[in-house]
Design a protein around this motif. Structure first.
Motif, PDB file in Angstrom:
ATOM      1  N   PHE A   1     -17.275 -26.445  -3.453  1.00 34.56           N
ATOM      2  CA  PHE A   1     -18.672 -25.592  -3.096  1.00 34.56           C
ATOM      3  C   PHE A   1     -19.325 -25.429  -4.585  1.00 34.56           C
ATOM      4  CE2 PHE A   1     -16.336 -24.413   0.662  1.00 34.56           C
ATOM      5  CZ  PHE A   1     -17.154 -24.440   1.326  1.00 34.56           C
ATOM      6  N   ILE A   2     -20.720 -26.027  -4.633  1.00 30.34           N
ATOM      7  CA  ILE A   2     -21.280 -25.929  -6.077  1.00 30.34           C
ATOM      8  C   ILE A   2     -22.042 -24.458  -5.783  1.00 30.34           C
ATOM      9  CG2 ILE A   2     -23.021 -26.871  -7.630  1.00 30.34           C
ATOM     10  CD1 ILE A   2     -20.455 -28.707  -6.707  1.00 30.34           C
ATOM     11  N   GLU A   3     -21.417 -23.604  -5.866  1.00 28.67           N
ATOM     12  CA  GLU A   3     -21.740 -22.189  -5.483  1.00 28.67           C
ATOM     13  C   GLU A   3     -20.595 -20.902  -6.000  1.00 28.67           C
ATOM     14  OE1 GLU A   3     -23.445 -19.821  -3.470  1.00 28.67           O
ATOM     15  OE2 GLU A   3     -24.925 -21.169  -3.279  1.00 28.67           O
ATOM     16  N   LYS A   4     -21.302 -19.770  -6.134  1.00 28.50           N
ATOM     17  CA  LYS A   4     -20.381 -18.800  -6.580  1.00 28.50           C
ATOM     18  C   LYS A   4     -19.337 -18.450  -5.431  1.00 28.50           C
ATOM     19  CE  LYS A   4     -23.940 -16.769  -9.339  1.00 28.50           C
ATOM     20  NZ  LYS A   4     -25.020 -15.810  -9.411  1.00 28.50           N
ATOM     21  N   ASP A   5     -18.255 -17.875  -5.557  1.00 27.01           N
ATOM     22  CA  ASP A   5     -17.529 -17.368  -4.677  1.00 27.01           C
ATOM     23  C   ASP A   5     -18.107 -16.335  -3.764  1.00 27.01           C
ATOM     24  OD1 ASP A   5     -15.641 -16.582  -2.952  1.00 27.01           O
ATOM     25  OD2 ASP A   5     -13.681 -16.806  -4.337  1.00 27.01           O
ATOM     26  N   PRO A   6     -18.258 -16.398  -2.562  1.00 29.01           N
ATOM     27  CA  PRO A   6     -18.999 -15.369  -1.846  1.00 29.01           C
ATOM     28  C   PRO A   6     -18.326 -14.161  -1.663  1.00 29.01           C
ATOM     29  CG  PRO A   6     -18.436 -17.155  -0.357  1.00 29.01           C
ATOM     30  CD  PRO A   6     -18.107 -17.581  -1.802  1.00 29.01           C
ATOM     31  N   VAL A   7     -16.898 -14.238  -1.718  1.00 23.29           N
ATOM     32  CA  VAL A   7     -15.892 -13.130  -1.426  1.00 23.29           C
ATOM     33  C   VAL A   7     -16.269 -11.933  -2.905  1.00 23.29           C
ATOM     34  CG1 VAL A   7     -14.018 -12.033  -1.183  1.00 23.29           C
ATOM     35  CG2 VAL A   7     -14.519 -14.156  -0.144  1.00 23.29           C
ATOM     36  N   LYS A   8     -16.435 -13.024  -3.972  1.00 20.59           N
ATOM     37  CA  LYS A   8     -16.291 -12.105  -5.102  1.00 20.59           C
ATOM     38  C   LYS A   8     -17.781 -11.688  -5.470  1.00 20.59           C
ATOM     39  CE  LYS A   8     -12.767 -14.552  -7.672  1.00 20.59           C
ATOM     40  NZ  LYS A   8     -12.581 -15.843  -8.389  1.00 20.59           N
ATOM     41  N   SER A   9     -18.873 -12.351  -4.992  1.00 22.15           N
ATOM     42  CA  SER A   9     -20.067 -11.907  -5.592  1.00 22.15           C
ATOM     43  C   SER A   9     -20.832 -10.797  -4.572  1.00 22.15           C
ATOM     44  CB  SER A   9     -21.183 -13.083  -5.503  1.00 22.15           C
ATOM     45  OG  SER A   9     -20.792 -14.140  -4.884  1.00 22.15           O
ATOM     46  N   ASN A  10     -19.746 -10.137  -3.719  1.00 18.91           N
ATOM     47  CA  ASN A  10     -20.232  -9.027  -2.895  1.00 18.91           C
ATOM     48  C   ASN A  10     -21.835  -9.259  -2.456  1.00 18.91           C
ATOM     49  OD1 ASN A  10     -20.247  -6.414  -2.025  1.00 18.91           O
ATOM     50  ND2 ASN A  10     -20.936  -5.693  -4.111  1.00 18.91           N
ATOM     51  N   ARG A  11     -21.946 -10.352  -1.660  1.00 20.67           N
ATOM     52  CA  ARG A  11     -23.319 -10.363  -1.035  1.00 20.67           C
ATOM     53  C   ARG A  11     -23.354  -9.326   0.404  1.00 20.67           C
ATOM     54  NH1 ARG A  11     -25.622 -16.172  -1.446  1.00 20.67           N
ATOM     55  NH2 ARG A  11     -23.548 -17.140  -2.435  1.00 20.67           N
ATOM     56  N   LYS A  12     -24.054  -8.654   0.430  1.00 20.51           N
ATOM     57  CA  LYS A  12     -24.020  -7.689   1.594  1.00 20.51           C
ATOM     58  C   LYS A  12     -24.843  -8.383   2.716  1.00 20.51           C
ATOM     59  CE  LYS A  12     -23.091  -3.007  -0.254  1.00 20.51           C
ATOM     60  NZ  LYS A  12     -23.605  -3.326  -1.659  1.00 20.51           N
ATOM     61  N   ARG A  13     -26.042  -8.977   2.494  1.00 23.60           N
ATOM     62  CA  ARG A  13     -26.854  -9.442   3.576  1.00 23.60           C
ATOM     63  C   ARG A  13     -26.473 -10.908   4.072  1.00 23.60           C
ATOM     64  NH1 ARG A  13     -30.898 -11.698   3.036  1.00 23.60           N
ATOM     65  NH2 ARG A  13     -30.986 -11.477   0.733  1.00 23.60           N
ATOM     66  N   PHE A  14     -26.743 -11.101   5.124  1.00 28.05           N
ATOM     67  CA  PHE A  14     -26.226 -12.533   5.597  1.00 28.05           C
ATOM     68  C   PHE A  14     -27.294 -13.375   5.283  1.00 28.05           C
ATOM     69  CE2 PHE A  14     -23.992 -15.284   8.417  1.00 28.05           C
ATOM     70  CZ  PHE A  14     -22.483 -15.116   7.875  1.00 28.05           C
ATOM     71  N   SER A  15     -27.558 -14.156   4.319  1.00 29.45           N
ATOM     72  CA  SER A  15     -28.550 -14.747   3.896  1.00 29.45           C
ATOM     73  C   SER A  15     -28.169 -16.229   4.609  1.00 29.45           C
ATOM     74  CB  SER A  15     -28.778 -15.016   2.401  1.00 29.45           C
ATOM     75  OG  SER A  15     -27.485 -15.570   1.790  1.00 29.45           O
ATOM     76  N   ALA A  16     -29.285 -16.954   4.595  1.00 27.43           N
ATOM     77  CA  ALA A  16     -29.273 -18.528   5.089  1.00 27.43           C
ATOM     78  C   ALA A  16     -28.429 -19.187   4.310  1.00 27.43           C
ATOM     79  CB  ALA A  16     -30.591 -18.963   4.798  1.00 27.43           C
ATOM     80  N   SER A  17     -28.212 -18.955   3.054  1.00 24.13           N
ATOM     81  CA  SER A  17     -27.136 -19.853   2.253  1.00 24.13           C
ATOM     82  C   SER A  17     -25.969 -19.514   2.583  1.00 24.13           C
ATOM     83  CB  SER A  17     -27.354 -19.780   0.668  1.00 24.13           C
ATOM     84  OG  SER A  17     -27.564 -18.152   0.452  1.00 24.13           O
ATOM     85  N   LEU A  18     -25.677 -18.282   2.653  1.00 21.23           N
ATOM     86  CA  LEU A  18     -24.095 -17.702   3.096  1.00 21.23           C
ATOM     87  C   LEU A  18     -23.791 -18.416   4.283  1.00 21.23           C
ATOM     88  CD1 LEU A  18     -22.048 -16.020   1.616  1.00 21.23           C
ATOM     89  CD2 LEU A  18     -22.828 -14.283   2.838  1.00 21.23           C
ATOM     90  N   ALA A  19     -24.662 -18.189   5.445  1.00 24.38           N
ATOM     91  CA  ALA A  19     -24.486 -18.835   6.716  1.00 24.38           C
ATOM     92  C   ALA A  19     -24.001 -20.318   6.678  1.00 24.38           C
ATOM     93  CB  ALA A  19     -25.920 -18.557   7.504  1.00 24.38           C
ATOM     94  N   ALA A  20     -24.836 -20.959   5.741  1.00 24.18           N
ATOM     95  CA  ALA A  20     -24.639 -22.428   5.777  1.00 24.18           C
ATOM     96  C   ALA A  20     -23.298 -22.633   5.151  1.00 24.18           C
ATOM     97  CB  ALA A  20     -25.781 -22.923   5.014  1.00 24.18           C
ATOM     98  N   LEU A  21     -22.911 -21.735   4.161  1.00 23.47           N
ATOM     99  CA  LEU A  21     -21.453 -21.799   3.588  1.00 23.47           C
ATOM    100  C   LEU A  21     -20.229 -21.520   4.392  1.00 23.47           C
ATOM    101  CD1 LEU A  21     -21.777 -22.187   0.313  1.00 23.47           C
ATOM    102  CD2 LEU A  21     -20.662 -19.926   0.307  1.00 23.47           C
ATOM    103  N   TYR A  22     -20.625 -20.523   5.179  1.00 19.96           N
ATOM    104  CA  TYR A  22     -19.554 -20.552   6.209  1.00 19.96           C
ATOM    105  C   TYR A  22     -19.551 -21.410   7.251  1.00 19.96           C
ATOM    106  CZ  TYR A  22     -18.337 -15.731   4.453  1.00 19.96           C
ATOM    107  OH  TYR A  22     -18.009 -14.665   3.610  1.00 19.96           O
ATOM    108  N   GLY A  23     -20.826 -21.825   7.714  1.00 20.46           N
ATOM    109  CA  GLY A  23     -20.550 -22.995   8.760  1.00 20.46           C
ATOM    110  C   GLY A  23     -19.964 -24.160   8.283  1.00 20.46           C
TER     111      GLY A  23
END
Lengths: 393, 353
Positions: free
Chosen positions: B132-154
């Motif tokens: 993933f060309i991204e930061k690790d979402p678990v580490k970066s503590n993102r609370k809101r479920f943003s579009a980008s996070l949704a895609a990442l999980y998807g």
């Protein structure tokens, strides 16, 4: 930033009587300069400026401001102009100049072609020997958002008067800045405007006259994408409606819009979104008629509605039928600036405002004149506000 | 609302241009319109007050469509508030306002099911390592479920192993990159990211002298507006990546946060192709249907939205349907995207900056 501060410090105070000859000559020359620009016809607001600052018009305004008092400019005037109206700054400057002041004009943060054109004209005139004193005593400044607070504070601390064009938020923010005790503020905050047609007069009009009013109405609505304070959003039909004539009128406006307004996809999507948001938000709004995407009209079902915050964009007209002028106080609130009208006498509005204690409606103008700039704006005589009277006894 | 199973049972998901499917799709969209009209008061007001018949003889094209911006202004629900299971929000654009999409459990599950179906049909059922060309979402503590996070999980459904290229400060974690490449690059693997991150963080920053990316399949989407702002088209994007990394399999996807799940992928010839779950229509500035090969506003219809009325939306994006015999073998609507309609100058006396 230091260069901005220096240019403010280097300004020379130069005050004069209102409508002094030098200021009138300057504006007349400005008119000539704008006229020379080939593409000026592409910018209706610049084109109108040619007429507005011509000597003939200014002398006419001077005549209206005739006074026996000895008046003189207040000193340094700080103009805080809106960021998304390209040409407002020049009117603000002209007010300051005509009332005999030295001016520091904060230009819009956004780039507009109109501003470039005007500044070029002004620069050219400033380079003439005749206007060397104006050059030394007037300044046009553009500064970044992050420097805004600092520079605005600095200028405010040196101002004798400020003209603040809002947004309510801008006005509020500027008011909080400390100014010298004698500094006065002339604030133009957020307003809305409406239009009203007397059906008794309208219904007997010939088609060609209706065409003409439609054209004028079009300019009121579509200039500045219906986003200016003086752009009407509501159209009141007073008295018995003639459906056929009314429909002809609206249809005509949409046809003119199709022909004259340079619509692109973004205009239409913004307009459609605005419309859908409004009809979802306000239960009082009824069915919509779409003249393709050139014009939307929306019926008002329920008259118990606060229309202050209902604004269209790019050509949306909210329509209401009212029986009598005395129903209008419900719609002419404090925030109401311009009422464009057809078929009424001055006296009728005077009576309405007096008997109903109306705090709104500062401009009652014929349809088509919503954008005509006047030295009396938002109920304020700008020339008198920005000059002081020296009394001799 | 279990009609979705009927779609999921169909294994031929890129064969949507047949009469049988077209009529099922039309009926489904018509039913969804009726359903939301019954369930969402504001939507019902919209349908009643607007009589937008701009589809000629086509039943499908005559159905009312909402502007995409409406989800920035109004909270539109076709479920009870207490049934909200997840809220998706867009990453926010120039206007600063964010779209908000409210999902109940069923809608959320259906999104995942449909996305899985599309992904497995497109890329095969076998999971592979994914960078993933991204930061690790678990580490970066993102609370809101943003579009980008949704895609990442998807998209992580395709991954047998997940690695995140970026450190918390946004810099490249070369240690992870080298380990990943050493372990996995000899066989097929995936690289996933948002178009702009792929460009900014992957293409621009990585020195590839010693890394071999030829087995990679690169999947990217969203955020192409930033690229078009700096004047890079989808085609030149592909060329650049190919030239620098020798990656041949590059797939762009297109979708709305408002219709998460039913996304569109590029075929091997670079056309976006519809699946049975969604379709597009092109309209001119007066919302009249445009014929094929003409550029206009993209309207997207999706069978997925049930908890909010997002099944029929006109976007601010420009595109055109191409009437071509494409040798990709997919029998769906083929289209090109030309970016977002250019933002006009906003004028007015307001406080906007």
């Amino acid at each position: 930033m230091q260069d901005k501060i220096n240019s403010i410090d280097n300004l020379k105070l130069n005050i004069n009587k209102p409508f002094n000859e030098l200021s009138i000559d300057f504006l007349d020359d400005l008119s000539e300069e704008i006229k020379k620009i080939k593409i000026v016809k592409m910018y209706p607001d610049l084109y109108y400026l040619i007429f507005w600052c011509a000597k003939r018009n200014i002398l006419n305004l001077k005549h209206k401001h005739k006074t026996n008092n000895f008046r003189i400019g207040r000193g340094f005037v700080f103009h805080v102009c809106p960021n998304n109206v390209p040409i407002n700054f020049i009117y603000s400057f002209m007010i300051g100049l005509l009332s005999g002041n030295s001016n520091i004009v904060k230009l819009p943060s956004k780039d507009f072609k109109e501003i470039d054109i005007l500044l070029k004209c002004i620069k050219k005139l400033f380079s003439l020997k005749k206007y060397i004193n104006l050059k030394k005593s007037n300044l046009f400044l553009k500064y970044d958002h992050d420097k805004e607070d600092y520079i605005s504070k600095y200028i405010s601390s040196k101002s004798d008067a400020r003209i603040i064009w809002g947004g309510d938020t801008t006005v509020e923010k500027l008011k909080k800045i400390h100014t010298p005790a004698r500094c006065i503020d002339v604030c133009f905050a957020d307003r809305y405007s409406i239009s009203i047609i007397n059906t008794k007069k309208f219904n007997s009009l010939k088609q060609s006259t209706i065409d003409l009013i439609a054209r004028k109405f079009f300019y009121d609505i579509y200039s500045m994408n219906q986003l200016a304070c003086n752009s009407p959003h509501f159209l009141f039909w007073l008295g018995d409606e003639n459906e056929q004539k009314k429909n002809y009128f609206l249809d005509k406006i949409s046809k003119i819009a199709k022909q004259k307004f340079n619509f692109d996809e973004v205009h239409m999507i913004d307009k459609y979104s605005n419309l859908i948001n409004k009809i979802m938000k306000y239960k009082e709004l009824g069915s919509v008629k779409m003249y393709e995407n050139y014009l939307y009209t929306v019926k008002l079902k329920d008259s118990n509605i606060n229309i202050e915050d209902i604004r269209g964009v790019n050509g949306i007209i909210f329509q209401i039928n009212v029986k009598h002028l005395n129903k209008m106080p419900n719609y002419i609130k404090k925030k109401c600036q311009t009422v464009t009208q057809f078929g009424f006498k001055k006296k009728e509005f005077e009576n309405l405002i007096l008997t109903e204690n109306l705090l709104g409606a500062d401009r009652i103008v014929e349809i088509g004149k919503a954008f005509n700039f006047n030295l009396i704006w938002d109920g304020v005589d700008t020339i008198n506000s920005l000059s002081r009277i020296v009394s001799f006894e | 609302m279990n009609y979705i199973n009927k779609f999921l049972e169909n294994s031929d998901i890129f064969n949507s241009k047949n009469k049988k499917h077209q009529s099922l799709f039309t009926d489904t969209l018509e039913n969804l319109t009726k359903y939301h009209k019954k369930k969402c008061l504001e939507y019902s007001d919209f349908v009643k007050k607007i009589n937008l018949k701009k589809g000629g003889l086509s039943k499908l094209h005559n159905l009312p469509f909402l502007p995409v911006q409406i989800f920035k202004f109004r909270k539109l629900l076709s479920i009870n508030e207490n049934k909200i299971f997840k809220t998706l929000s867009s990453s926010g654009t120039t206007s600063g306002k964010k779209s908000k999409i409210y999902l109940d459990k069923i809608n959320s599950e259906n999104q995942v099911k449909v996305l899985n179906k599309i992904l497995s049909k497109k890329f095969g059922k076998q999971r592979r390592p994914m960078l993933f060309i991204e930061k690790d979402p678990v580490k970066s503590n993102r609370k809101r479920f943003s579009a980008s996070l949704a895609a990442l999980y998807g998209f992580s459904i395709l991954a047998s192993k997940q690695c995140y290229l970026l450190k918390e400060d946004g810099e490249i974690n070369y240690e992870i990159l080298e380990k990943f490449m050493e372990k996995f690059s000899k066989e097929k693997f995936y690289i996933f990211g948002f178009t702009s991150s792929i460009f900014k963080d992957f293409y621009k920053k990585i020195n590839n002298n010693y890394l071999d990316f030829k087995n990679a399949t690169l999947i990217h989407g969203g955020g192409w507006k930033k690229l078009s702002d700096i004047g890079i088209s989808n085609e030149s994007f592909k060329k650049k990546i190919k030239k620098k990394f020798n990656i041949n399999k590059i797939f762009n996807y297109y979708g709305l946060i408002e219709q998460t799940g039913s996304i569109f992928f590029e075929c091997k010839n670079g056309y976006f192709v519809s699946s049975i779950f969604s379709d597009i229509v092109i309209r001119d500035k007066n919302f009249n249907i445009l014929p094929n090969n003409r550029k206009g506003l993209i309207q997207i219809l999706s069978i997925l939205p049930t908890s909010y009325p997002g099944h029929n939306i006109i976007t601010e994006d420009l595109g055109e349907i191409r009437n071509i015999k494409c040798n990709c073998g997919l029998n769906g609507t083929h289209f090109k995207i030309h970016g977002r309609a250019k933002e006009a100058e906003i004028r007015g006396c307001s406080d906007a900056r």
